[in-house]
Every structure is written in structure tokens, then in C-alpha cells.
Enzyme design. Structure first.
Site, PDB file in Angstrom:
ATOM      1  N   ASP A  34      26.482 -43.305 -42.823  1.00 58.22           N
ATOM      2  CA  ASP A  34      25.448 -42.403 -43.324  1.00 58.22           C
ATOM      3  C   ASP A  34      25.054 -41.388 -42.250  1.00 58.22           C
ATOM      4  OD1 ASP A  34      23.615 -41.771 -45.552  1.00 58.22           O
ATOM      5  OD2 ASP A  34      22.064 -42.300 -44.100  1.00 58.22           O
ATOM      6  N   GLU A  64      19.886 -47.267 -48.209  1.00 64.16           N
ATOM      7  CA  GLU A  64      20.608 -47.056 -49.452  1.00 64.16           C
ATOM      8  C   GLU A  64      20.650 -48.383 -50.221  1.00 64.16           C
ATOM      9  OE1 GLU A  64      21.614 -44.203 -50.464  1.00 64.16           O
ATOM     10  OE2 GLU A  64      21.666 -42.973 -48.648  1.00 64.16           O
ATOM     11  N   LYS A 112      25.587 -37.208 -41.915  1.00 54.60           N
ATOM     12  CA  LYS A 112      24.489 -36.281 -41.626  1.00 54.60           C
ATOM     13  C   LYS A 112      24.826 -35.343 -40.470  1.00 54.60           C
ATOM     14  CE  LYS A 112      20.837 -39.357 -43.324  1.00 54.60           C
ATOM     15  NZ  LYS A 112      19.680 -40.214 -42.969  1.00 54.60           N
TER      16      LYS A 112
END
Length: 812
Positions: free
Chosen positions: A675, A664, A679
Site C-alpha cells: 500500500d 484495508e 502511494k
């Protein structure tokens, strides 16, 4: 004999009239021809404007008259040589009479229907006389005044024809007429007192049909500025095309519902005598046009889609109507006596309400009349006060064979529903030649285009994209769309257009589709943007099959998804924030997607371009149950730990990952594990479990100092400072003959993420580069899991995943 009618645009100026005379000359080689003409261009409108102006300012009225005179004398100068003096004198005399009428209006301060009919008649009296004399220059032609042949009742502005006497007059005249070409004025007529009457706006078409029927013509040709009747209004639906053949009944339905190429009453006289009508283009006479006849060869179920704007719905409703006769009679009688035309009718089978559609211009008068007529019932609460809804439109799907088309109504209304077009009322005649629906005027263009695509462009679907975020991923999305545009159109029959783009500063829109060759320059010169203004522009365009694409990692952007879904605009996103937000928000977005028939797709939230979420959905939808998920879900972390060793520094490897687009913009999002936690949370939710982000146990490997930094510069400095920490993690795994992988696990409702040492025999051990891998353990895959493996990071693969979601929407 053939009858040819030429409208105002066909005779607007000298050059156009030359084209008309050429068409007449070619036709008259084989047949005698009656030529019916309208007034020049906008002459009738200007004549009436002058008359109304004369009530208040005779000087301005005469200025309007001078403009009309100038046009007519120019045509005389351009086209008439042999008897120009006689023609000029006659035309001067007509304008002198017209001037006297204007002066009379000014002096008497009165403008009656009788006077309006007289004023408006001058357009056709002038045009037919001048064109007839122009025709005499090259043809065996004559002029005949239609006021001497078409006999009507005493209604001056929309007269009813006495067909028996009119037919006798026409037949007698043409029986003795030896000329090959006869030019007649349309629209004008007279009553038994020899007073001028007119046949209503569009009456020139009707005049031509009256002549054709009386003369048993072999064909009636209507020459205009378009190449026939179209499947829809071509100015609204760019993909509309001419209809080769159509029945009389279908043509009447289409013309009634706004197909302005033909005045509705025109068809009846031709139908009575079974005379074919050909709609042709004066300016492209080689085009086939449209044939209107009894038995058209084309048997397509739907022939056209038409609409009427500026409609008001008047509703009479109440329990006191049930079982009581006379309400309908009183309603329609009251409107009829007020000369208010009803264009749409529907009534509930319970007799609880009657709904009629009228033109907006009549709405206030209708409301006052009906409130007075039903005042007693309203006062006694037997019926509700008269309901008036304006700014509406009627759309109609028309076709002779629709009665044999099962499911057509469902197809029509599901198409409208998918595009968030609210239907206010529905009507279908027992003949099943049309289905009509009342909708908001704002939605008319979108509805027409959506229905036209559904019924006439079955093999090509248009998708209109609005793209926010044009950085690494967004730029590649646009590049892939540009590259594949031709392929998609030829092979998938999919026309993808990018209509709007924006970054954090600028936005640019082109409703015809942005040129993706130079979108950067267009955006750089675009207007200032905000999330609200971008959404407002998308909503205002109101295009069918609209898709909003979010290529950012921005929380604020994720918070506007609901606004788009409520407007039936699909959302495609690689931004994980929305689906990893509070469960209620995630669920709300999913529910809005269902409620408003708008897709909400986020395949790239997990695994970039890998079909992980799609596969998981298929497992769940087919009845499988997820027990455990094990995964390496961060391409950036996998890249980092696959390249980090004793000969490199952790900081340099992370910088390389960011440079190559694997992380990112803020790499701490990846390295902190947040992150990955998002997910696995998304996968758990898609598996049917209700979890929050706080429920995911995160085992960070970064030092506290790195986690607490506020910008990239400080973050990288902390990585450099703590290099020994990272080297010790690597050394320990290396001694254990293991490789470092950042693993996400979900087992029986609980999830965790963290760095793990993976032994050589494990499926994760040989995961190279930036690849992702997911293991699904389910009822059907209890021991040997379903494995999905491949590139899981990078702008190109993420863009391809977004593109794939767009194509999924197109294929729905």
C-alpha cells in the site's frame, strides 16, 4: 377591445369551461371581448382518427364518433339550461352531417385534403357554439362562425389568409355587433367558394392574432395550461421558469424552435399592429405569465433555450459544387415543390457542402427526391451521394441582446463539450438572435439542462453522483453529503444529488436524487448489479455534470474508469490500484480525462483527507521541481507502531487497527508495504517521473510465512506465531532511543519503502496516532522541506477527502 384565446386543454371539460367563463366575465367588465376557442381537448385528433378509420372500418369510426358526442352532450347538460333544447338540436344536426361524411369516406374509399379540412373543422364549430351558449347564461354574449370572417386561398389544410378581405369582414361585423362578448371558433376559415379551409395545427392562436390585428385590439391574451413562455421546456428542465417579458422577435425564435406554448405565425399580425401578447395560465390566472411586446423591460442577454426533436440532416456535398451557381436553388426548390419544410440551414464558406435540417417524417421522401434531382452529378462523382442522418435534435439559445454578449458561443459550446454532447452542425443568423446546433436526440435533455444551468442558474450548479462501494468509507461519504447538502446549496450554490449507489450485490437508482435518510433500505431492495450494468444505467441516464465515485479497493472497479471518462463522466476514487497500475494505464486515464473534459481525481490515494496530491500538483504546475520526498504514508502502520510495545502483542494491535477502520479489509496489504509502495509511486508519477510498481524497492518486516498467507485468519495466526520476531524489532529500536516508522522515500528518480528506526531529532519521531507526514524537497524548498502533516487514515477523513474532490469538480 381585447382578444382572448383559449386552447384545447382550457376547454377540455365542463369544469375547465366554467373557469374560462369566469376569466371572460372578469375581463368583459372593462372591455369588449372577442373569445377565440379551440376544440374540446383531443377532439380534433379524434375526429381525424375517425376519418382515417372510416377508410377501413366504418363501425369503429362510428364508435370513435360516439365518444366525441358523449363529451359534447355532457358539457351541454352541465352548462346550458335556458335554451338547451335548441343547442342540443343544433349539435345533433352537426353530428349527423359528420356521420354522413364518415359514411361517404367509407363508400368512396377516399379521404382528400378537402374532406380532412371539413372533418377537422367540426371541433371548433361545436366548441365555439356550445361555449357561446354557455356564456349567454351569465353574460351578454353571442356566437359568430369564423368561416364567415376569415377568408383564405384554396389550400385546404394550411390555408393562406387574404388579410385585406379578412380585415374588412371582421371590421364590418364587429362595428355592428353590440354584444359585450363574442365567441368564435379558432383554426377554421373558408375560401372564396365558401368551402371550408383550416389554418394548420396551432391555427387557433393564429385566428386570435388575425382578429386582434383587424380590430386593433389593446391586447391579445393566449390562455393555456402553463404560466407563460418558459426559459426552457419545463417538462424537460425542472428548473425552467417563466420569462416575464420578451420581444416579438425573441418569441418567434423560441416558438419556431419548439416552444409549443405559441404557434409561430401568431406573432406576425400582432407585430404588424404593435399589439402586446400576453401568455396566461387558465388554471392559475393570478400568475403574471409572459408579455410579448416591442420593447420588453427585461434586457437579459439570453431569454430562452428551446429545441426541436425528430430532426434529420440532409447534406449535399462535393468538390463539384465549388464556384458553380444553382446548387442551392435546385436543392431548396426540390424540397419546396415536395412541400418539405426546412427548419435548419448551414453552408460551408468553401461552398463544398450545404446542410439542411428537416423533420424525420420527411427524410425518406427528401432523399429520393434529391437523389433523382442530382443523379447526373452523383453519377459523374461531382458530388457525393445524398447524406442522411436521423434521430437528431436542434437546440437553440435565443436572445435579442446576444449580439452584445461577447463569448456567448464559446460559453454554449464549451458547456456542451464538457458534457460530451457532440455537435453535428451549427447555424447563427446575422441578426444574432439565436445560435442553433444539431445534436443527437439522446443528448437533448442533458444539453438543455446543462445550457439552462449555464445561462439561467449561474449561481447554482447541479452535480449528479454515482457511488460504488458503501462500506466504511462509502457510508461516511453519503452521510457527509446528506449533512452538508443544505450548507452547500446556500453557501456554495451547489446542488449535489446522489443518483445511483451500489455494492457488490445490489444497485439502486433514482434520477430525481436518492433519499439519503433511508438509502440502505432502498439499496437492499434494489436490483442485482454488475460493473457493466451499473455503467450502462449511468450512461443511459445521460445526466449533466455526472461523477462516478469509487469507494472500494477493488481491482475490477478500477478497470472501468476509462469507460466513464470516455463518456465525459468524472471519476473520484480512493482506490489506489488504477494510479499504481502499469504506467501506460495511469497515463491513459490522465489523457482520457483531458480529452473528454472529465476530471480524474484521487486525492485520497495518498494521505486520506490531507491535501498532499493537490499541493504536489500546484508545485509542479507552478514550475517547481521535486528532488526528494520522504514520508510516512500509512496511517494504519503508524497507528500500529505507535501503539505496539513490550506490554502488547503485535497481533492485537493490528486487529485493533482493522477494527477502527485504519487498515484495508485485508490488513496484509498495509503491513506488507504494498500500500505504501503504491502511494510513493503515485507521488513520483505526479512529480513527473515514469516509474512502475516493480521499480519501488520494498524492504518487508513481516516474516515470509505471514506474507504467504491467503486469508485474514491465517494471517493473524502467523502474526501470533511470530510475536518474538516483532518484539525483537521493537526492543532494538527502543535500545537505540528510536521509534519505529514505516517510511517511503523517493530520491532523484528512485524509491523505496521499509521500516526504519527514527531518532528523536527527526520530524517523523513525534508523529502520533494514525497521522501521516510528507516532506517535499524541491528547487524552492531545498533545505527546509515543505511539510504536510495530519490524520492520514480512517473512514471519516478519507470520506472528507473524496467529498473535497467532488467539490473541486463543482468549482471547475
Amino acid at each position: 377591445m381585447k382578444v382572448l384565446k383559449f386552447g384545447g386543454s382550457s376547454v377540455a371539460n365542463s369544469e375547465n369551461i366554467k373557469q374560462v367563463l369566469s376569466i371572460v366575465a372578469n375581463t368583459s367588465k372593462q372591455d369588449k371581448v372577442a373569445v377565440v376557442v379551440s376544440a374540446f381537448g383531443k377532439t380534433t385528433n379524434n375526429l381525424l382518427a375517425g376519418a382515417n378509420k372510416a377508410l377501413e372500418n366504418i363501425k369503429e369510426a362510428k364508435e370513435i364518433l360516439e365518444g366525441i358526442k358523449s363529451l359534447h352532450f355532457k358539457v351541454i347538460d352541465d352548462l346550458i339550461q335556458s335554451n338547451s333544447k335548441e343547442v342540443t338540436e343544433t349539435v345533433v344536426n352537426l353530428f349527423t352531417k359528420l356521420n354522413a361524411i364518415y359514411e361517404g369516406v367509407f363508400l368512396l374509399q377516399e379521404l382528400s385534403d378537402k374532406t380532412l379540412a371539413k372533418v377537422s373543422s367540426f371541433g371548433e364549430r361545436l366548441s365555439s357554439y356550445i361555449i357561446a351558449n354557455a356564456a349567454k347564461e351569465i353574460l351578454n354574449a353571442t356566437h359568430k362562425d369564423s368561416r364567415e370572417l376569415i377568408l383564405t386561398n384554396d389550400i385546404y389544410l394550411n390555408a393562406q389568409v387574404n388579410f385585406d378581405k379578412t380585415d374588412d369582414l371582421i371590421h364590418t361585423y364587429f362595428k355592428s355587433n353590440k354584444h359585450q362578448v363574442t365567441v368564435l371558433g379558432g383554426f377554421i376559415s373558408s375560401n372564396t367558394e365558401n368551402e371550408i379551409t383550416t389554418l394548420g395545427r396551432g391555427g387557433s392562436d393564429f385566428s386570435a392574432a388575425i382578429y386582434a390585428a383587424a380590430l386593433n385590439a389593446s391586447e391579445l391574451q393566449i390562455w393555456t395550461d402553463v404560466s407563460g413562455m418558459f426559459t426552457a421546456n419545463p417538462s424537460v428542465v425542472k428548473q425552467a421558469h417563466p420569462i416575464p417579458e420578451i420581444s416579438y422577435e425573441e418569441a418567434m425564435e423560441l416558438s419556431h424552435f419548439g416552444a409549443k406554448v405559441l404557434y409561430p405565425p401568431t406573432i406576425q399580425p400582432a407585430l404588424r399592429k404593435d399589439i402586446p401578447i400576453k401568455i396566461k395560465n387558465t388554471f392559475s390566472p393570478e400568475n403574471e405569465g409572459t408579455l410579448i411586446c416591442k420593447n420588453p423591460q427585461s434586457k437579459s442577454d439570453v431569454k430562452g433555450i428551446s429545441h426541436i426533436d425528430e430532426i434529420t440532416l440532409i447534406t449535399l456535398e462535393g468538390g463539384g459544387m465549388i464556384g458553380i451557381p444553382g446548387f442551392s436553388k435546385r436543392l431548396f426548390e426540390a424540397l419546396s415543390l415536395a412541400q418539405i419544410n426546412v427548419v435548419f440551414i448551414t453552408q460551408a464558406s468553401s461552398e463544398h457542402s450545404i446542410c439542411v435540417g428537416i423533420y424525420d417524417a420527411d427524410a425518406q421522401k427528401a432523399k429520393e427526391i434529391l437523389e433523382a434531382n442530382f443523379s447526373i452529378e452523383i453519377d459523374r462523382k461531382k458530388i457525393k451521394p445524398i447524406s442522411v442522418e436521423s434521430d437528431l435534435a436542434i437546440i437553440a439559445v435565443v436572445g435579442e441582446s446576444m449580439k452584445n454578449y461577447q463569448g456567448l458561443s464559446g460559453q454554449m459550446f464549451s458547456t456542451l463539450g464538457r458534457n460530451n454532447v457532440n455537435v453535428r452542425a451549427i447555424a447563427q443568423g446575422s441578426s444574432e438572435k439565436n445560435i442553433s446546433a444539431v445534436i443527437n436526440s439522446f443528448d437533448a435533455k442533458k444539453a438543455l439542462n446543462a445550457l439552462h444551468e449555464e445561462f439561467f442558474e449561474e449561481r447554482t450548479k447541479q452535480l449528479n453522483l454515482f457511488v460504488t462501494g458503501v462500506g466504511n468509507v462509502g457510508e461516511r461519504v453519503l452521510a457527509q453529503i446528506h449533512q452538508q447538502k443544505k450548507f452547500l446549496k446556500e453557501n456554495l450554490k451547489l446542488n449535489i444529488r446522489v443518483i445511483g449507489i451500489s455494492n457488490s450485490r445490489k444497485m439502486y437508482f433514482d434520477k430525481s436524487g436518492i433519499n439519503l435518510k433511508n438509502w440502505k433500505d432502498l439499496l437492499a431492495n434494489g436490483q442485482e448489479t454488475s460493473l457493466a450494468s451499473f455503467h450502462d444505467h449511468v450512461k443511459k441516464l445521460n445526466l449533466r455534470n455526472s461523477v462516478f465515485i469509487d469507494n472500494t479497493a477493488n481491482k475490477s472497479v478500477s478497470e472501468v474508469y476509462a469507460n466513464y471518462l470516455r463518456d465525459s463522466i468524472s471519476v473520484v476514487t480512493c482506490n489506489k490500484i488504477a494510479c499504481a497500475s502499469e504506467y501506460n494505464n495511469y497515463k491513459n486515464l490522465k489523457n482520457l480525462s483531458k480529452k473528454y473534459n472529465a476530471s480524474f481525481l484521487f486525492e485520497t490515494n495518498v494521505g486520506a483527507g490531507l491535501p498532499i496530491i493537490d499541493t504536489l500538483k500546484n508545485l509542479v504546475n507552478s514550475g517547481d521541481r521535486i528532488h526528494k520526498i520522504q514520508a510516512v504514508l500509512s496511517g494504519s502502520l503508524n497507528f500500529v507502531f505507535n501503539n505496539f510495545n513490550a506490554n502488547s502483542t503485535f497481533k492485537n494491535i493490528v486487529q485493533q487497527a482493522q477494527k477502527e477502520g485504519y487498515t484495508e479489509p485485508d490488513p496484509k496489504i498495509d503491513l506488507s508495504g504494498i500500500d505504501v509502495a503504491r502511494k510513493i509511486l503515485i507521488l513520483a508519477r505526479e512529480s513527473g517521473y515514469q516509474l512502475e510498481l516493480d521499480d519501488i524497492k520494498n524492504n518487508p518486516f513481516l516474516p515470509e510465512e505471514s506474507l504467504n498467507t491467503s486469508n485474514n485468519e491465517a494471517f493473524y495466526a502467523s502474526l501470533e506465531k511470530n510475536e518474538n520476531h516483532f518484539q525483537s524489532i521493537f526492543t532494538k529500536a527502543h535500545k537505540n532511543n528510536s521509534r519505529l516508522k514505516y517510511v517511503a522515500e523517493f530520491i532523484n528518480g528512485k524509491a523505496n519503502v521499509g521500516l526504519q528506526e527514527i531518532p528523536a531529532q527527526h520530524p517523523f519521531y513525534n508523529l502520533e496516532g494514525s497521522d501521516n507526514i510528507v516532506l517535499f524537497f524541491t528547487d524552492r524548498y531545498p533545505e527546509n522541506p515543505l511539510i504536510i502533516k495530519g490524520a492520514g487514515a480512517g473512514a471519516d477523513v478519507t470520506a472528507s477527502g473524496i467529498f473535497a474532490d467532488v467539490i473541486r469538480i463543482a468549482n471547475q
